[in-house]
Structure formats: structure tokens, C-alpha cells
Design a protein around this motif. Structure first.
Motif, PDB file in Angstrom:
ATOM      1  N   ALA A 208       0.803  -1.228   0.000  1.00  0.00           N
ATOM      2  CA  ALA A 208       0.000   0.000   0.000  1.00  0.00           C
ATOM      3  C   ALA A 208       0.837   1.280   0.000  1.00  0.00           C
ATOM      4  O   ALA A 208       0.648   2.149  -0.868  1.00  0.00           O
ATOM      5  CB  ALA A 208      -0.984  -0.019   1.168  1.00  0.00           C
ATOM      6  N   PRO A 209       1.763   1.480   0.952  1.00  0.00           N
ATOM      7  CA  PRO A 209       2.524   2.733   0.932  1.00  0.00           C
ATOM      8  C   PRO A 209       3.460   2.846  -0.266  1.00  0.00           C
ATOM      9  O   PRO A 209       3.751   3.963  -0.723  1.00  0.00           O
ATOM     10  CB  PRO A 209       3.309   2.692   2.251  1.00  0.00           C
ATOM     11  N   VAL A 210       3.933   1.704  -0.769  1.00  0.00           N
ATOM     12  CA  VAL A 210       4.792   1.736  -1.955  1.00  0.00           C
ATOM     13  C   VAL A 210       4.001   2.267  -3.145  1.00  0.00           C
ATOM     14  O   VAL A 210       4.474   3.137  -3.900  1.00  0.00           O
ATOM     15  CB  VAL A 210       5.351   0.332  -2.265  1.00  0.00           C
ATOM     16  N   LEU A 211       2.783   1.765  -3.318  1.00  0.00           N
ATOM     17  CA  LEU A 211       1.930   2.233  -4.408  1.00  0.00           C
ATOM     18  C   LEU A 211       1.530   3.691  -4.204  1.00  0.00           C
ATOM     19  O   LEU A 211       1.407   4.451  -5.174  1.00  0.00           O
ATOM     20  CB  LEU A 211       0.677   1.353  -4.501  1.00  0.00           C
ATOM     21  N   LEU A 212       1.344   4.085  -2.940  1.00  0.00           N
ATOM     22  CA  LEU A 212       0.951   5.462  -2.642  1.00  0.00           C
ATOM     23  C   LEU A 212       2.033   6.450  -3.056  1.00  0.00           C
ATOM     24  O   LEU A 212       1.746   7.443  -3.747  1.00  0.00           O
ATOM     25  CB  LEU A 212       0.643   5.604  -1.146  1.00  0.00           C
ATOM     26  N   VAL A 213       3.272   6.198  -2.650  1.00  0.00           N
ATOM     27  CA  VAL A 213       4.342   7.145  -3.005  1.00  0.00           C
ATOM     28  C   VAL A 213       4.631   7.103  -4.505  1.00  0.00           C
ATOM     29  O   VAL A 213       4.985   8.120  -5.112  1.00  0.00           O
ATOM     30  CB  VAL A 213       5.634   6.878  -2.192  1.00  0.00           C
ATOM     31  N   ASP A 223      11.803   4.906  -4.850  1.00  0.00           N
ATOM     32  CA  ASP A 223      13.063   4.179  -4.970  1.00  0.00           C
ATOM     33  C   ASP A 223      13.455   3.559  -3.628  1.00  0.00           C
ATOM     34  O   ASP A 223      13.881   2.397  -3.546  1.00  0.00           O
ATOM     35  CB  ASP A 223      14.154   5.137  -5.456  1.00  0.00           C
ATOM     36  N   LEU A 224      13.290   4.352  -2.571  1.00  0.00           N
ATOM     37  CA  LEU A 224      13.610   3.883  -1.215  1.00  0.00           C
ATOM     38  C   LEU A 224      12.734   2.686  -0.837  1.00  0.00           C
ATOM     39  O   LEU A 224      13.231   1.657  -0.344  1.00  0.00           O
ATOM     40  CB  LEU A 224      13.404   5.026  -0.221  1.00  0.00           C
ATOM     41  N   ALA A 225      11.433   2.808  -1.071  1.00  0.00           N
ATOM     42  CA  ALA A 225      10.500   1.747  -0.692  1.00  0.00           C
ATOM     43  C   ALA A 225      10.754   0.466  -1.478  1.00  0.00           C
ATOM     44  O   ALA A 225      10.710  -0.636  -0.916  1.00  0.00           O
ATOM     45  CB  ALA A 225       9.065   2.221  -0.916  1.00  0.00           C
ATOM     46  N   LEU A 226      11.034   0.590  -2.757  1.00  0.00           N
ATOM     47  CA  LEU A 226      11.290  -0.597  -3.573  1.00  0.00           C
ATOM     48  C   LEU A 226      12.579  -1.294  -3.163  1.00  0.00           C
ATOM     49  O   LEU A 226      12.646  -2.524  -3.099  1.00  0.00           O
ATOM     50  CB  LEU A 226      11.354  -0.201  -5.061  1.00  0.00           C
ATOM     51  N   PHE A 227      13.622  -0.496  -2.868  1.00  0.00           N
ATOM     52  CA  PHE A 227      14.887  -1.113  -2.473  1.00  0.00           C
ATOM     53  C   PHE A 227      14.746  -1.870  -1.156  1.00  0.00           C
ATOM     54  O   PHE A 227      15.176  -3.027  -1.045  1.00  0.00           O
ATOM     55  CB  PHE A 227      15.998  -0.074  -2.352  1.00  0.00           C
ATOM     56  N   PHE A 228      14.146  -1.249  -0.151  1.00  0.00           N
ATOM     57  CA  PHE A 228      14.055  -1.915   1.147  1.00  0.00           C
ATOM     58  C   PHE A 228      13.012  -3.033   1.131  1.00  0.00           C
ATOM     59  O   PHE A 228      13.097  -3.965   1.939  1.00  0.00           O
ATOM     60  CB  PHE A 228      13.781  -0.900   2.252  1.00  0.00           C
ATOM     61  N   SER A 229      12.041  -2.973   0.215  1.00  0.00           N
ATOM     62  CA  SER A 229      11.140  -4.110   0.037  1.00  0.00           C
ATOM     63  C   SER A 229      11.909  -5.305  -0.510  1.00  0.00           C
ATOM     64  O   SER A 229      11.711  -6.448  -0.070  1.00  0.00           O
ATOM     65  CB  SER A 229       9.997  -3.738  -0.916  1.00  0.00           C
ATOM     66  N   LYS A 230      12.781  -5.050  -1.487  1.00  0.00           N
ATOM     67  CA  LYS A 230      13.605  -6.138  -2.018  1.00  0.00           C
ATOM     68  C   LYS A 230      14.532  -6.674  -0.941  1.00  0.00           C
ATOM     69  O   LYS A 230      14.731  -7.900  -0.816  1.00  0.00           O
ATOM     70  CB  LYS A 230      14.431  -5.632  -3.212  1.00  0.00           C
ATOM     71  N   LEU A 231      15.061  -5.777  -0.126  1.00  0.00           N
ATOM     72  CA  LEU A 231      15.952  -6.193   0.951  1.00  0.00           C
ATOM     73  C   LEU A 231      15.240  -7.129   1.922  1.00  0.00           C
ATOM     74  O   LEU A 231      15.834  -8.080   2.443  1.00  0.00           O
ATOM     75  CB  LEU A 231      16.469  -4.954   1.696  1.00  0.00           C
ATOM     76  N   ALA A 232      13.948  -6.869   2.168  1.00  0.00           N
ATOM     77  CA  ALA A 232      13.181  -7.690   3.102  1.00  0.00           C
ATOM     78  C   ALA A 232      13.033  -9.128   2.612  1.00  0.00           C
ATOM     79  O   ALA A 232      12.798 -10.040   3.408  1.00  0.00           O
ATOM     80  CB  ALA A 232      11.795  -7.083   3.324  1.00  0.00           C
ATOM     81  N   VAL A 233      13.177  -9.343   1.314  1.00  0.00           N
ATOM     82  CA  VAL A 233      13.015 -10.681   0.743  1.00  0.00           C
ATOM     83  C   VAL A 233      14.326 -11.461   0.741  1.00  0.00           C
ATOM     84  O   VAL A 233      14.328 -12.684   0.724  1.00  0.00           O
ATOM     85  CB  VAL A 233      12.445 -10.581  -0.689  1.00  0.00           C
ATOM     86  N   VAL A 307       8.216  -1.159   5.229  1.00  0.00           N
ATOM     87  CA  VAL A 307       8.520  -2.183   4.220  1.00  0.00           C
ATOM     88  C   VAL A 307       9.562  -3.184   4.721  1.00  0.00           C
ATOM     89  O   VAL A 307       9.757  -4.233   4.108  1.00  0.00           O
ATOM     90  CB  VAL A 307       8.979  -1.548   2.886  1.00  0.00           C
ATOM     91  N   THR A 308      10.232  -2.869   5.824  1.00  0.00           N
ATOM     92  CA  THR A 308      11.174  -3.829   6.422  1.00  0.00           C
ATOM     93  C   THR A 308      10.456  -4.835   7.306  1.00  0.00           C
ATOM     94  O   THR A 308      10.771  -6.035   7.279  1.00  0.00           O
ATOM     95  CB  THR A 308      12.242  -3.085   7.248  1.00  0.00           C
ATOM     96  N   PHE A 309       9.454  -4.385   8.079  1.00  0.00           N
ATOM     97  CA  PHE A 309       8.880  -5.253   9.113  1.00  0.00           C
ATOM     98  C   PHE A 309       7.494  -5.801   8.793  1.00  0.00           C
ATOM     99  O   PHE A 309       7.131  -6.854   9.335  1.00  0.00           O
ATOM    100  CB  PHE A 309       8.857  -4.520  10.456  1.00  0.00           C
ATOM    101  N   ILE A 310       6.718  -5.161   7.944  1.00  0.00           N
ATOM    102  CA  ILE A 310       5.427  -5.749   7.561  1.00  0.00           C
ATOM    103  C   ILE A 310       5.624  -7.124   6.922  1.00  0.00           C
ATOM    104  O   ILE A 310       4.866  -8.063   7.193  1.00  0.00           O
ATOM    105  CB  ILE A 310       4.649  -4.804   6.633  1.00  0.00           C
TER     106      ILE A 310
END
Length: 417
Positions: A208-213, A223-233, A307-310
Motif C-alpha cells: 500500500a505505501p509503496v503504491l501510494l508514493v 526508490d527507497l521503498a522498492l529497495f528496502f522491500s527487495k531487501l526484506a526478501v 517495508v522492512t517489518f510488515i
């Protein structure tokens, strides 16, 4: 056993969250004392099984173990209480420290204090490397995987996700033909539709917040949200393993931070309660501060935390009902063993990287890894590292007091000399 009241669950997990200093080993030990020995909420077998399950997942295993324990006691609400109380105290401290660092980090005395912290961080990463190596390197193939992991990342700059994927494939292949542990297989306790619904709900919350920004055209935040989302995986092997990948990306590729700031970020994260992966919040905060001051810093820190903890809640709430089935699969265990071995090499890369940037004033990126300028060697910083090594490895003092002592020593030396 009857489910304990929510007020007691809140108090117990608040205690764990507020006192969870010292990294995953200390945090897991504290949880064992509170949940198994003191409260009797989990049996020894349940605790160890949950720990093994969490080690199969990307993300901070201590936070996920805490979330699992809360889920087992009171379902999703219990898991949310446990997981949030494990993360939020440290996140609040990181936010305050990060804003202070962004505002006053250029002052000479503050920079001098962080020289002592950087020296301690070099030894702390080495200490983590030694602990993991003793646990993960059991046979010749694990030593080979560790060596290849180091060479691939340090000399060849192979991306961290590729190293993890290759190690997992090798581990799974090497365990082919091993029989499933039938004694651990249990019937699926929830309907498949419920599992799918859980995954969709938490996946939507993550996105949700990734799509929002992205929808608002906020390029930096997207860019920040996508990178740390990938990091979470890809955060298998804990925060130390992924730090090398994160450092390479945010320093060399994105240019959000300097290497010195990354080392400072790890030092501050070590001094706070909660999972070490909270270092991502500090990175997001500093990157946001550089982009747009305090307001952007707070927004970037909150987005990074989300995006790190969800995803941790997604993995636990979706997979926890299947824990016995998952742990019975030998090829999954083999994949985990392969990843753990490769991570030793990755953390060795991080240790050498940090040491070079602390001990040498100039380090350039050559065709085969970082190359220090010999004339820029700092004897003062080498002495700090030696003192930190004596305190941590020689006297075996706790991490947080050593960080405080090294900061005080470097600050005092700056004032007196």
C-alpha cells in the motif's frame, strides 16, 4: 494451557522489547528465559522448532520468533502485540538518535566520538563472524561455500541475492534423496483459503505505501521503498549478512550515504534495543534528511520501517500454521545450511570492508575489490580497534558498555590531544 490474558502478554513482551540489547543471540536467550522457563507458555520443543522455522525465513529471526510466540498464545492479535513491542522501542530510539546525528554529526567532537564507535563496530562484526562460523561451518562443502561467498562478493562484486540463491540451490541439491521426517509432519491446521486470504491481506498492507508514493510521483520515496522491500526478501542470514549488500547499494549505487555513515549507522543500531535490522531505519532517515530535511527524514524512516517489518508479519502469520510440515522437509533444511555457510563469507567481506574504511583514510574501488591507499593508514584508529578487540574478544565485556567506553575514550582523546 489456557491463553494468558492480553495484559500479561503485553507486559511480558514489553519487557522483552525494552531489554533486547546485544543482538539476536542475547535476544533469543532472553525470550527463552521469559517464555519457556519463567512463564511456561512454550515447551522447549515448541521454542526450538519455532526458532528453526524463523531461521528459514528472510528477515530478523529474533523479531519473527517473538511474533510467532505471540501468535501461538493469542492468534494474530497476540502476534501483533509481541512483534510491535519488540520493534517499536528501538525504532523510537533510532529515530531520535538519527535526527541528532543528521543535525550534529558534522561537529568535530561528535565525529571523534564516532571514531571510537567505528573501531568497536569492526570488532563486533568480527565477533559475529566467529560465532556464525562455529555454528555453520561443519563440513568441507560449507567451508568451500563460505570461501566462494567471500571471493564472489569482495573481489567480483557479485550481487548478494545471487550468492544466496546459489548457496540455497546447492544445499537443497546436496540433500536430495534424504527421507522426510515423518514424525514431524502434522495435518494442515487451517484451510488453504484462509492461508491465501492471510497472504493477500498482509501483502496488500506491504504494498500500500509503496503504491501510494509511486502514485504521487515521489521518485526518491518510491526508490527507497522498492529497495528496502527487495531487501526484506533477501535478508537471509541476519542483518550482518545483508549489510554488505545494503552498503554497496546505498553507498556506491544510490549515493544516499557514505561508507563512514553506514558504519556509524551500525554502531548506533548496536546500542539500541530491538533487532539489528533497525539499521535500515537509520539509513532511510539519513537518506531522507539529505533529500529534504527533517520532514523528509521522518517520512523516509517510517516508510523504511514499514517495508522492512510488515513482511515479517506476512511470513509468520501465513507460514506458522505449517511449521511442522516445513521443518520436516530435508531439502529446505539443506537450503538453510547452504545459505548459512555462504553468509559466513559474506560477513567476512563486510568485516574486511569496514576494517579497511576505518583503518585507511582513502579506499578506492579497483577491478578486484576495494584497494586501500597504504599512506593513508591511521595508527590512531588501529589503536582504537586493538583496544576494542581487547575489551570484546579478550575480556569478553558486553557489547553496549564497550561501545560506550570506546565513544568516551575517543571523545576524551579529542579534547585532551
Amino acid at each position: 494451557m489456557n491463553a494468558p490474558p492480553l495484559a500479561l502478554i503485553f507486559r511480558s513482551f514489553a519487557r522483552i522489547g525494552l531489554l533486547s540489547f546485544g543482538g539476536p543471540a542475547a535476544q533469543i536467550s532472553m525470550m527463552h528465559d521469559e517464555l519457556v522457563e519463567r512463564r511456561g507458555w512454550l515447551t522447549e520443543q515448541q521454542f526450538l522448532g519455532a526458532l528453526s522455522f524463523c531461521m528459514l525465513l528472510p528477515g530478523p529471526e529474533a523479531m519473527q520468533l517473538c511474533t510467532y510466540a505471540g501468535w501461538r498464545l493469542r492468534g494474530v492479535l497476540g502476534g501483533l502485540i509481541a512483534g510491535l513491542l519488540f520493534v517499536l522501542p528501538g525504532a523510537a530510539v533510532i529515530l531520535v538518535l538519527g535526527l541528532g546525528y543528521a543535525t550534529y554529526g558534522d561537529l568535530p567532537l561528535v565525529q571523534a566520538v564516532f571514531l571510537g564507535i567505528k573501531a568497536a563496530v569492526v570488532v563486533i562484526v568480527l565477533q559475529a563472524l566467529l560465532k556464525l562460523a562455529r555454528r555453520a561451518l561443519k563440513g568441507w562443502d560449507s567451508w568451500v561455500l563460505a570461501g566462494l561467498g567471500f571471493v564472489a562478493m569482495f573481489f567480483l562484486s557479485v550481487p548478494f541475492p545471487l550468492i544466496i540463491a546459489a548457496a540455497a540451490l546447492w544445499g537443497a541439491w546436496s540433500h536430495r534423496g534424504v527421507a522426510v521426517d515423518a514424525s514431524m509432519v502434522a495435518p494442515v491446521p487451517v484451510a488453504l483459503s484462509q492461508t491465501v486470504a492471510t497472504a493477500l491481506i498482509w501483502g496488500a498492507l506491504w504494498a500500500a505505501p509503496v503504491l501510494l508514493v509511486w502514485g504521487t510521483g515521489a521518485t526518491f520515496l518510491t526508490d527507497l521503498a522498492l529497495f528496502f522491500s527487495k531487501l526484506a526478501v533477501v535478508t537471509f542470514g541476519g542483518a550482518y549478512a545483508v549489510l554488505a549488500y545494503m552498503t554497496e547499494t546505498v553507498v556506491a549505487t544510490k549515493g544516499w550515504l557514505t561508507t563512514a555513515e553506514m558504519i556509524d549507522a551500525l554502531g548506533l543500531a548496536e546500542t539500541t534495543p530491538g533487532p539489528l535490522i533497525l539499521v535500515t531505519e537509520f539509513v532511510g532517515l539519513l537518506a531522507g534528511y539529505a533529500q529534504g530535511g527533517v520532514g523528509m527524514a521522518v517520512l523516509a524512516a517510517c516508510l523504511t520501517l514499514w517495508v522492512t517489518f510488515i513482511p515479517c508479519f506476512l511470513w509468520i502469520f501465513t507460514g506458522a500454521p505449517y511449521i511442522e510440515q516445513i521443518l520436516a522437509r530435508p531439502r529446505l533444511k539443506g537450503a538453510l545450511a547452504g545459505i548459512s555457510a555462504a553468509v559466513v563469507g559474506v560477513i567476512l567481506n563486510l568485516s574486511v570492508w569496514f576494517a579497511l574504511h576505518v583503518l585507511f583514510g582513502q579506499v578506492t574501488m579497483g577491478a578486484f575489490g576495494p584497494q586501500p591507499e597504504i599512506s593513508s593508514f591511521s595508527l590512531r584508529d588501529a589503536v582504537y580497534v586493538a583496544v576494542a578487540g581487547g575489551l570484546l574478544l579478550g575480556l569478553r565485556l558486553p557489547m553496549v558498555p564497550v561501545l560506550a567506553l570506546m565513544a568516551a575514550l575517543a571523545g576524551l582523546a579529542h579534547v585532551l590531544i
